[in-house]
Every structure is written in C-alpha cells, then in structure tokens.
Write a protein that holds these residues in place. Structure first.
Motif, PDB file in Angstrom:
ATOM      1  N   SER A  44       0.823  -1.212   0.000  1.00  0.00           N
ATOM      2  CA  SER A  44       0.000   0.000   0.000  1.00  0.00           C
ATOM      3  C   SER A  44       0.856   1.261   0.000  1.00  0.00           C
ATOM      4  O   SER A  44       0.568   2.221  -0.729  1.00  0.00           O
ATOM      5  CB  SER A  44      -0.924   0.019   1.217  1.00  0.00           C
ATOM      6  N   VAL A  47       2.499   1.602  -3.537  1.00  0.00           N
ATOM      7  CA  VAL A  47       1.531   2.063  -4.546  1.00  0.00           C
ATOM      8  C   VAL A  47       1.175   3.531  -4.320  1.00  0.00           C
ATOM      9  O   VAL A  47       1.115   4.323  -5.269  1.00  0.00           O
ATOM     10  CB  VAL A  47       0.258   1.179  -4.523  1.00  0.00           C
ATOM     11  N   THR A  48       0.969   3.915  -3.071  1.00  0.00           N
ATOM     12  CA  THR A  48       0.616   5.299  -2.760  1.00  0.00           C
ATOM     13  C   THR A  48       1.729   6.260  -3.154  1.00  0.00           C
ATOM     14  O   THR A  48       1.483   7.310  -3.755  1.00  0.00           O
ATOM     15  CB  THR A  48       0.282   5.447  -1.266  1.00  0.00           C
ATOM     16  N   CYS A  51       2.011   6.445  -7.038  1.00  0.00           N
ATOM     17  CA  CYS A  51       0.914   7.238  -7.597  1.00  0.00           C
ATOM     18  C   CYS A  51       1.085   8.718  -7.269  1.00  0.00           C
ATOM     19  O   CYS A  51       0.814   9.577  -8.107  1.00  0.00           O
ATOM     20  CB  CYS A  51      -0.431   6.739  -7.074  1.00  0.00           C
ATOM     21  N   SER A  60      -3.700  12.010  -7.268  1.00  0.00           N
ATOM     22  CA  SER A  60      -3.473  10.659  -6.758  1.00  0.00           C
ATOM     23  C   SER A  60      -4.581  10.258  -5.794  1.00  0.00           C
ATOM     24  O   SER A  60      -5.107   9.138  -5.869  1.00  0.00           O
ATOM     25  CB  SER A  60      -2.116  10.591  -6.058  1.00  0.00           C
ATOM     26  N   ASN A  63      -7.832   9.694  -7.853  1.00  0.00           N
ATOM     27  CA  ASN A  63      -7.780   8.471  -8.650  1.00  0.00           C
ATOM     28  C   ASN A  63      -7.850   7.219  -7.776  1.00  0.00           C
ATOM     29  O   ASN A  63      -8.569   6.268  -8.104  1.00  0.00           O
ATOM     30  CB  ASN A  63      -6.522   8.443  -9.505  1.00  0.00           C
ATOM     31  N   LEU A  64      -7.106   7.199  -6.674  1.00  0.00           N
ATOM     32  CA  LEU A  64      -7.139   6.026  -5.797  1.00  0.00           C
ATOM     33  C   LEU A  64      -8.489   5.878  -5.099  1.00  0.00           C
ATOM     34  O   LEU A  64      -8.974   4.758  -4.904  1.00  0.00           O
ATOM     35  CB  LEU A  64      -6.000   6.089  -4.780  1.00  0.00           C
ATOM     36  N   ILE A  67     -10.797   4.358  -7.703  1.00  0.00           N
ATOM     37  CA  ILE A  67     -10.516   2.921  -7.870  1.00  0.00           C
ATOM     38  C   ILE A  67     -11.062   2.132  -6.683  1.00  0.00           C
ATOM     39  O   ILE A  67     -11.650   1.064  -6.856  1.00  0.00           O
ATOM     40  CB  ILE A  67      -9.004   2.694  -8.064  1.00  0.00           C
ATOM     41  N   ALA A  68     -10.875   2.658  -5.470  1.00  0.00           N
ATOM     42  CA  ALA A  68     -11.400   1.968  -4.281  1.00  0.00           C
ATOM     43  C   ALA A  68     -12.921   1.904  -4.323  1.00  0.00           C
ATOM     44  O   ALA A  68     -13.512   0.895  -3.930  1.00  0.00           O
ATOM     45  CB  ALA A  68     -10.935   2.699  -3.018  1.00  0.00           C
TER      46      ALA A  68
END
Length: 75
Positions: A44, A47-48, A51, A60, A63-64, A67-68
């Motif tokens: 995590s 990825v964070t 991004c 970021s 977008n995250l 996606i979540a």
C-alpha cells in the motif's frame, strides 16, 4: 476494516497456495496473519508513493479513491 478483511483474504489465498505459502501462516505470538498484514502494508505504501509521484497528491487521492469505490461497488 479494509486492512483486516484484505489481510484475511490474502491469508486464505496463502493457505490454498494461490499466493506464496508464507502469506498463509499465522504469528506464533498473536495468532494473526502477520505476514499478510505486513505485505499489504508495504504494498500500500509503495503504490501510494508511486501514484503520488506520478500524478501529484491531489490527483493521486482522487484516482485512488475512485478505484477503491469501484472495488467496493460489487460488494
């Protein structure tokens, strides 16, 4: 709650050898799927950060979060 649920899913997948078997083990001290929790935590963060570097902090986050949201819709 998400970390708990996701780590339990990865733990179950490790027991079934769908991911490395080490992720399907529990801690001898606490009886928790520590390897799965640590793996998800590190993943995590990576990825964070990636991004954030790619899109910037605001984009970021947006977008995250999108996606979540898509991941939770089927549930």
């Amino acid at each position: 709650a998400t970390v708990n649920a996701t780590s339990r899913i990865v733990f179950a997948m490790g027991r079934e050898n769908l991911v490395p078997a080490r992720l399907g083990t529990v801690s001898a001290k606490r009886g928790t799927p520590a390897a799965a929790i640590y793996t998800l935590a590190v993943g995590s963060v990576v990825v964070t950060l990636l991004c954030g570097l790619l899109w910037g902090p605001t984009a970021s986050f947006v977008n995250l979060a999108f996606i979540a949201t898509l991941a939770f819709i089927p549930v």
